[in-house]
Scaffold this motif. Structure first.
Motif, PDB file in Angstrom:
ATOM      1  N   GLY A 127       0.788  -1.228   0.000  1.00 39.79           N
ATOM      2  CA  GLY A 127       0.000   0.000   0.000  1.00 39.79           C
ATOM      3  C   GLY A 127       0.819   1.277   0.000  1.00 39.79           C
ATOM      4  O   GLY A 127       0.258   2.372   0.045  1.00 39.79           O
TER       5      GLY A 127
ATOM      6  N   ALA B  55       4.217   9.955   3.538  1.00 39.71           N
ATOM      7  CA  ALA B  55       3.981   8.581   4.032  1.00 39.71           C
ATOM      8  C   ALA B  55       4.978   8.135   5.096  1.00 39.71           C
ATOM      9  O   ALA B  55       5.206   6.934   5.269  1.00 39.71           O
ATOM     10  CB  ALA B  55       3.987   7.588   2.870  1.00 39.71           C
TER      11      ALA B  55
ATOM     12  N   ARG C 199       2.997   6.310   7.819  1.00 41.44           N
ATOM     13  CA  ARG C 199       2.451   5.078   7.246  1.00 41.44           C
ATOM     14  C   ARG C 199       3.530   3.999   7.181  1.00 41.44           C
ATOM     15  O   ARG C 199       3.284   2.831   7.491  1.00 41.44           O
ATOM     16  CB  ARG C 199       1.889   5.350   5.852  1.00 41.44           C
ATOM     17  CG  ARG C 199       1.396   4.087   5.143  1.00 41.44           C
ATOM     18  CD  ARG C 199       0.827   4.426   3.791  1.00 41.44           C
ATOM     19  NE  ARG C 199      -0.467   5.041   3.925  1.00 41.44           N
ATOM     20  CZ  ARG C 199      -1.618   4.382   3.842  1.00 41.44           C
ATOM     21  NH1 ARG C 199      -1.621   3.083   3.637  1.00 41.44           N
ATOM     22  NH2 ARG C 199      -2.759   5.003   3.958  1.00 41.44           N
TER      23      ARG C 199
ATOM     24  N   ILE D  47      -2.008   6.536  -5.541  1.00 40.85           N
ATOM     25  CA  ILE D  47      -2.102   6.917  -4.127  1.00 40.85           C
ATOM     26  C   ILE D  47      -3.449   7.576  -3.845  1.00 40.85           C
ATOM     27  O   ILE D  47      -4.135   7.241  -2.869  1.00 40.85           O
ATOM     28  CB  ILE D  47      -0.945   7.862  -3.751  1.00 40.85           C
ATOM     29  CG1 ILE D  47       0.398   7.125  -3.849  1.00 40.85           C
ATOM     30  CG2 ILE D  47      -1.142   8.426  -2.344  1.00 40.85           C
ATOM     31  CD1 ILE D  47       1.610   8.026  -3.763  1.00 40.85           C
ATOM     32  N   THR D  48      -3.837   8.519  -4.692  1.00 39.95           N
ATOM     33  CA  THR D  48      -5.098   9.235  -4.486  1.00 39.95           C
ATOM     34  C   THR D  48      -6.281   8.290  -4.517  1.00 39.95           C
ATOM     35  O   THR D  48      -7.170   8.353  -3.654  1.00 39.95           O
ATOM     36  CB  THR D  48      -5.270  10.333  -5.555  1.00 39.95           C
ATOM     37  OG1 THR D  48      -4.200  11.281  -5.427  1.00 39.95           O
ATOM     38  CG2 THR D  48      -6.601  11.053  -5.398  1.00 39.95           C
TER      39      THR D  48
ATOM     40  N   GLN E 299      -6.338   5.174  -3.935  1.00 41.63           N
ATOM     41  CA  GLN E 299      -6.292   4.260  -2.795  1.00 41.63           C
ATOM     42  C   GLN E 299      -6.774   4.946  -1.513  1.00 41.63           C
ATOM     43  O   GLN E 299      -7.473   4.338  -0.702  1.00 41.63           O
ATOM     44  CB  GLN E 299      -4.858   3.760  -2.603  1.00 41.63           C
ATOM     45  CG  GLN E 299      -4.648   2.935  -1.337  1.00 41.63           C
ATOM     46  CD  GLN E 299      -3.205   2.518  -1.162  1.00 41.63           C
ATOM     47  OE1 GLN E 299      -2.723   1.624  -1.841  1.00 41.63           O
ATOM     48  NE2 GLN E 299      -2.491   3.171  -0.262  1.00 41.63           N
ATOM     49  N   GLU E 300      -6.410   6.211  -1.343  1.00 44.23           N
ATOM     50  CA  GLU E 300      -6.649   6.885  -0.069  1.00 44.23           C
ATOM     51  C   GLU E 300      -7.947   7.682  -0.011  1.00 44.23           C
ATOM     52  O   GLU E 300      -8.424   7.989   1.083  1.00 44.23           O
ATOM     53  CB  GLU E 300      -5.472   7.838   0.238  1.00 44.23           C
ATOM     54  CG  GLU E 300      -4.129   7.146   0.373  1.00 44.23           C
ATOM     55  CD  GLU E 300      -4.105   6.133   1.495  1.00 44.23           C
ATOM     56  OE1 GLU E 300      -4.688   6.423   2.561  1.00 44.23           O
ATOM     57  OE2 GLU E 300      -3.539   5.042   1.305  1.00 44.23           O
TER      58      GLU E 300
ATOM     59  N   LYS F 170     -11.578   8.830   0.394  1.00 49.44           N
ATOM     60  CA  LYS F 170     -12.692   8.231   1.135  1.00 49.44           C
ATOM     61  C   LYS F 170     -13.985   8.464   0.352  1.00 49.44           C
ATOM     62  O   LYS F 170     -14.636   9.490   0.493  1.00 49.44           O
ATOM     63  CB  LYS F 170     -12.780   8.835   2.529  1.00 49.44           C
ATOM     64  CG  LYS F 170     -11.584   8.500   3.415  1.00 49.44           C
ATOM     65  CD  LYS F 170     -11.720   9.146   4.780  1.00 49.44           C
ATOM     66  CE  LYS F 170     -10.578   8.738   5.706  1.00 49.44           C
ATOM     67  NZ  LYS F 170      -9.271   9.178   5.223  1.00 49.44           N
TER      68      LYS F 170
ATOM     69  N   ARG G  22      -1.979  14.711   0.637  1.00 49.74           N
ATOM     70  CA  ARG G  22      -3.366  14.898   1.075  1.00 49.74           C
ATOM     71  C   ARG G  22      -4.079  15.969   0.258  1.00 49.74           C
ATOM     72  O   ARG G  22      -5.315  15.989   0.198  1.00 49.74           O
ATOM     73  CB  ARG G  22      -3.399  15.246   2.566  1.00 49.74           C
ATOM     74  CG  ARG G  22      -3.110  14.055   3.468  1.00 49.74           C
ATOM     75  CD  ARG G  22      -3.154  14.428   4.939  1.00 49.74           C
ATOM     76  NE  ARG G  22      -1.940  15.109   5.358  1.00 49.74           N
ATOM     77  CZ  ARG G  22      -0.854  14.490   5.814  1.00 49.74           C
ATOM     78  NH1 ARG G  22      -0.844  13.177   5.895  1.00 49.74           N
ATOM     79  NH2 ARG G  22       0.208  15.167   6.184  1.00 49.74           N
TER      80      ARG G  22
ATOM     81  N   ILE H 152      -5.671  14.077  -2.545  1.00 54.33           N
ATOM     82  CA  ILE H 152      -6.707  13.172  -2.023  1.00 54.33           C
ATOM     83  C   ILE H 152      -7.983  13.952  -1.705  1.00 54.33           C
ATOM     84  O   ILE H 152      -9.081  13.591  -2.140  1.00 54.33           O
ATOM     85  CB  ILE H 152      -6.186  12.427  -0.780  1.00 54.33           C
ATOM     86  CG1 ILE H 152      -5.011  11.511  -1.162  1.00 54.33           C
ATOM     87  CG2 ILE H 152      -7.300  11.620  -0.115  1.00 54.33           C
ATOM     88  CD1 ILE H 152      -4.184  11.038   0.017  1.00 54.33           C
ATOM     89  N   THR H 153      -7.849  15.036  -0.945  1.00 46.35           N
ATOM     90  CA  THR H 153      -9.036  15.813  -0.580  1.00 46.35           C
ATOM     91  C   THR H 153      -9.611  16.550  -1.791  1.00 46.35           C
ATOM     92  O   THR H 153     -10.830  16.731  -1.888  1.00 46.35           O
ATOM     93  CB  THR H 153      -8.711  16.816   0.540  1.00 46.35           C
ATOM     94  OG1 THR H 153      -7.576  17.618   0.152  1.00 46.35           O
ATOM     95  CG2 THR H 153      -8.387  16.105   1.835  1.00 46.35           C
TER      96      THR H 153
END
Length: 487
Positions: free
Chosen positions: A43, A74, A77, A262-263, A265-266, A268, A309, A312-313
């Protein structure tokens, strides 16, 4: 019989169990994974040829580790993933505050109970998921928090003198014996607290309020730090750095493909969003390119880092923007539009540190610049390059589109217009369809309207068309007509 069914020291000895230090546990389990060709840090993407080999070498060398890198790389992580390299269960003396190894006890409590009960000493089993401790270094952290202090209440209840080591209340580090202990943002820890770690890392003893206890704690330390912290908020004191075996530099994704992985996967997302909103591949690439542009932007302090992040956001916001529009229009499905990217601005503004010029522009304007730069960067990969200077009356691949705008005086594209209206408006610009058929003949039908909008935004970036924002959407015009209308 499962190993965790063993309940006494005598049964443990009969089973042939052999004690290992945590560093040996990590090392031996890592050896097995490498030999079997298994992925050691599942991951974690983009570090396969850089960070992970260095981390594996550090674990094989039984080193304490410092992960040095900007935010969102990361680091934590990676530290948490190390838990998967531990044995599934380890035994400890039941009731021990510091997870004493029944075969190698180090605390007074464990030694006394083994002397008293011998092979009948009760033991318990600790799962690897409970062997990870984490502490964020803040200026208010004390030696008592990390290492321990004299407990006057314990002294009073047990009627003991302060000179008796049984009055000690152990801090987080001794309680994390035989575990992975992570201290995040190490430079934020006051220098005197860092000094208190010296003996634990090197000599294996702890000192609490005048007590010098020879307790060879068995621990795997992992520290994380941001290189900017060395000048902005503090530093790692030199003797402590000297005691950390390996310092490993982390980095951001090198390619759009890795960043996308990565995006995706992470992020939500729930099934409702995934089922309702289709995201063209180009839209996903553009969103990642925004972060790449931010790391090079003259308006942003790159030394502070652009966290993963952000992407991702921003991706979550992008889908939510399209989802909200579909809900307002009563639609069951929709496709992300380029104008939906205005919805990612709140995800950008809070995650970038602006330099003076950026502050003058404003965070929201800088975010729009980043999107424009991403479009500008990507466009030549799909269509012929647009030259800044062109010969008079020279026909280019974009002449017909520009002439269409000159003849039709442009159009308005509302943020919340229905998919049917959106497609009708873009479909009316025939030269866009011709351009896509010529230069992107393999483009999937579901991606065509996003591509048409992408072309228009790119022509704006290259100063061939104008785009004006109004409260409910955008107006696209011929650049000269727009200029004349302002006179």
């Amino acid at each position: 019989m499962k190993i965790e069914d063993i309940k006494t020291l005598g049964e443990l000895k009969k089973s042939g169990y052999e004690s290992k230090s945590i560093k040996d546990e990590l090392r031996l389990n890592l050896r097995q994974k490498i030999k079997a060709g298994q992925t050691t840090f599942e991951g974690v993407h983009g570090f396969e040829n850089t960070v992970i080999p260095e981390l594996e070498r550090a674990i094989l060398s039984r080193h304490n580790i410092n992960l040095l890198g900007l935010r969102g790389q990361a680091k934590t992580r990676l530290a948490r993933k190390m838990v998967e390299l531990l044995d599934e269960y380890i035994p400890y003396v039941s009731g021990s505050e510091i997870n004493d190894d029944p075969l190698k006890p180090i605390s007074r409590f464990a030694k006394d109970i083994i002397d008293l009960k011998g092979d009948d000493t009760p033991i318990s089993w600790l799962h690897r998921s409970d062997r990870f401790f984490e502490k964020l270094a803040t200026p208010d952290v004390t030696v008592a928090d990390l290492i321990g202090d004299v407990d006057p209440i314990k002294a009073a209840n047990l009627k003991l003198s302060y000179a008796d080591d049984r009055v000690i209340h152990f801090g987080m580090i001794p309680r994390a014996n035989r575990c992975i202990f992570v201290i995040n943002e190490l430079p934020d820890l006051q220098a005197r607290i860092q000094v208190a770690l010296f003996n634990i890392l090197q000599e294996g003893d702890i000192q609490i309020r005048g007590f010098k206890l020879r307790m060879p704690l068995d621990m795997q330390f992992v520290f994380t730090a941001n290189p900017e912290d060395y000048t902005n908020r503090g530093s790692i004191v030199t003797p402590l750095k000297d005691r950390i075996g390996s310092q490993i530099l982390t980095h951001y994704p090198d390619t759009i493909k890795i960043a996308r992985t990565i995006t995706e996967q992470e992020a939500k997302l729930d099934t409702l969003q995934n089922d309702m909103v289709y995201v063209p591949s180009l839209a996903r690439d553009l969103l990642e390119q925004v972060s790449f542009e931010a790391r090079e932007s003259e308006y942003i302090d790159n030394k502070s880092g652009i966290s993963a992040r952000l992407s991702i956001t921003a991706f979550e916001n992008l889908l939510s923007t399209a989802e909200r529009r579909a809900l307002k229009n009563g639609a069951d499905k929709t496709t992300v539009r380029l104008s939906d990217f205005m919805g990612i601005i709140p995800a950008i503004t809070g995650k970038v540190e602006l330099v003076y010029e950026g502050e003058q522009e404003g965070a929201a304007v800088v975010a729009q610049h980043l999107l424009g730069d991403a479009i500008h960067t990507f466009f030549p990969a799909y269509f012929p390059k647009i030259e800044k200077l062109e010969k008079q009356d020279e026909k280019t691949a974009y002449t017909d589109i520009i002439e269409w705008f000159f003849a039709e005086s442009g159009f308005e594209l509302l943020d919340d217009c229905t998919d049917e209206e959106y497609q009708r408006i873009l479909g009316s610009i025939v030269p866009l369809e011709i351009l896509i058929k010529k230069y992107q003949p393999q483009l999937a039908n579901e991606d065509k309207f996003f591509m048409k909008e992408f072309i228009l935004w790119a022509l704006v970036e290259y100063k061939k068309l104008s785009k004006d924002r109004f409260s409910e959407g955008y107006q696209f015009k011929d650049i000269y007509g727009s200029f004349i209308s302002k006179l």
